[in-house]
Design a protein around this motif. Structure first.
Motif, PDB file in Angstrom:
ATOM      1  N   TYR A   1      -3.146   3.444  -2.541  1.00  0.00           N
ATOM      2  CA  TYR A   1      -3.528   2.270  -3.325  1.00  0.00           C
ATOM      3  C   TYR A   1      -2.575   1.107  -3.107  1.00  0.00           C
ATOM      4  CZ  TYR A   1       0.122   4.006  -6.524  1.00  0.00           C
ATOM      5  OH  TYR A   1       1.311   4.443  -7.069  1.00  0.00           O
ATOM      6  N   GLY A   2      -3.090  -0.090  -3.333  1.00  0.00           N
ATOM      7  CA  GLY A   2      -2.261  -1.281  -3.362  1.00  0.00           C
ATOM      8  C   GLY A   2      -1.584  -1.332  -4.720  1.00  0.00           C
TER       9      GLY A   2
ATOM     10  N   THR B   1       1.209   5.660  -1.191  1.00  0.00           N
ATOM     11  CA  THR B   1       0.444   6.882  -1.396  1.00  0.00           C
ATOM     12  C   THR B   1       1.179   7.789  -2.366  1.00  0.00           C
ATOM     13  OG1 THR B   1      -0.470   6.727   0.835  1.00  0.00           O
ATOM     14  CG2 THR B   1      -0.609   8.875  -0.248  1.00  0.00           C
TER      15      THR B   1
ATOM     16  N   ARG C   1       0.877  -1.185   0.000  1.00  0.00           N
ATOM     17  CA  ARG C   1       0.000   0.000   0.000  1.00  0.00           C
ATOM     18  C   ARG C   1       0.906   1.223   0.000  1.00  0.00           C
ATOM     19  NH1 ARG C   1      -5.412   0.582  -0.836  1.00  0.00           N
ATOM     20  NH2 ARG C   1      -6.255   2.407   0.187  1.00  0.00           N
TER      21      ARG C   1
ATOM     22  N   ASN D   1      -7.303  -3.663  -0.649  1.00  0.00           N
ATOM     23  CA  ASN D   1      -8.334  -2.671  -0.337  1.00  0.00           C
ATOM     24  C   ASN D   1      -8.503  -1.741  -1.527  1.00  0.00           C
ATOM     25  OD1 ASN D   1      -8.910  -3.468   2.313  1.00  0.00           O
ATOM     26  ND2 ASN D   1      -7.215  -2.269   3.124  1.00  0.00           N
TER      27      ASN D   1
ATOM     28  N   THR E   1      -8.766   1.472  -3.767  1.00  0.00           N
ATOM     29  CA  THR E   1      -8.007   2.722  -3.765  1.00  0.00           C
ATOM     30  C   THR E   1      -8.859   3.837  -3.170  1.00  0.00           C
ATOM     31  OG1 THR E   1      -6.651   2.048  -5.622  1.00  0.00           O
ATOM     32  CG2 THR E   1      -6.929   4.410  -5.312  1.00  0.00           C
TER      33      THR E   1
END
Length: 170
Positions: free
Chosen positions: A40-41, A30, A28, A72, A74
């Motif tokens: 986001y992953g 940013t 993850r 998860n 975004t």
């Protein structure tokens, strides 16, 4: 004999601990800008066909809502009111979904946070804040990792040679 079992036990504990410390395949991260951040992953291509027609074996089929990342869904945060793809958006954090297609992408901001993927999108689509359509972009070079780049006037997305740019205004 006791020392042999004890040694085996310590080895198993050590291996378990070591395997638990490996970096995730899709960390993850940013992407930060002055007024926008995207969390986001970040999956890797790893030789896969990423986007294509339904039934083509692509990772993400055209025409299907996608979390636009891994794990998860975004999330995109607007630090102040602005414009996203020419449409007004209030300051706040939204789940960011997309529908890839050959010639365009539909980008969706949804107010329901903490989604795992887009599996429950049909249940929460009434919470969509806005949808914009942007042209699909083909880059000349390939990006192995899914990447967002936030600039003052635009948000860029690229994975492999596919992507889009959406205008931002504040």
């Amino acid at each position: 004999m006791k020392s042999l079992f004890f040694s085996l036990f310590l080895t198993l504990v050590g291996l378990s601990f070591a395997s638990a410390q490996t970096a995730p395949e899709s960390p993850r991260i940013t992407a930060e800008g002055k007024n926008v951040s995207v969390a986001y992953g970040q999956p890797s291509k790893r030789g896969r066909v990423l986007f294509g027609k339904e039934g083509s074996g692509s990772l993400e089929p055209f025409g299907k809502v996608w979390r636009i990342g891994a794990n998860n869904a975004t999330e995109i945060t607007f630090k102040k009111d602005g414009m996203f793809g020419g449409k007004a958006v209030k300051a706040g954090t939204y789940t960011f979904f997309a529908t890839p297609n050959e010639k365009e992408w539909t980008l969706i901001l949804n107010s329901t946070l903490k989604q795992w993927g887009a599996y429950k999108y049909e249940e929460i689509k009434d919470k969509d804040v806005l949808k914009v359509t942007v042209p699909a972009k083909t880059y000349s070079t390939s990006a192995e990792k899914l990447t967002f780049t936030v600039k003052d006037t635009e948000l860029q997305f690229q994975w492999d040679k596919a992507g889009f740019t959406v205008p931002l205004k504040f």
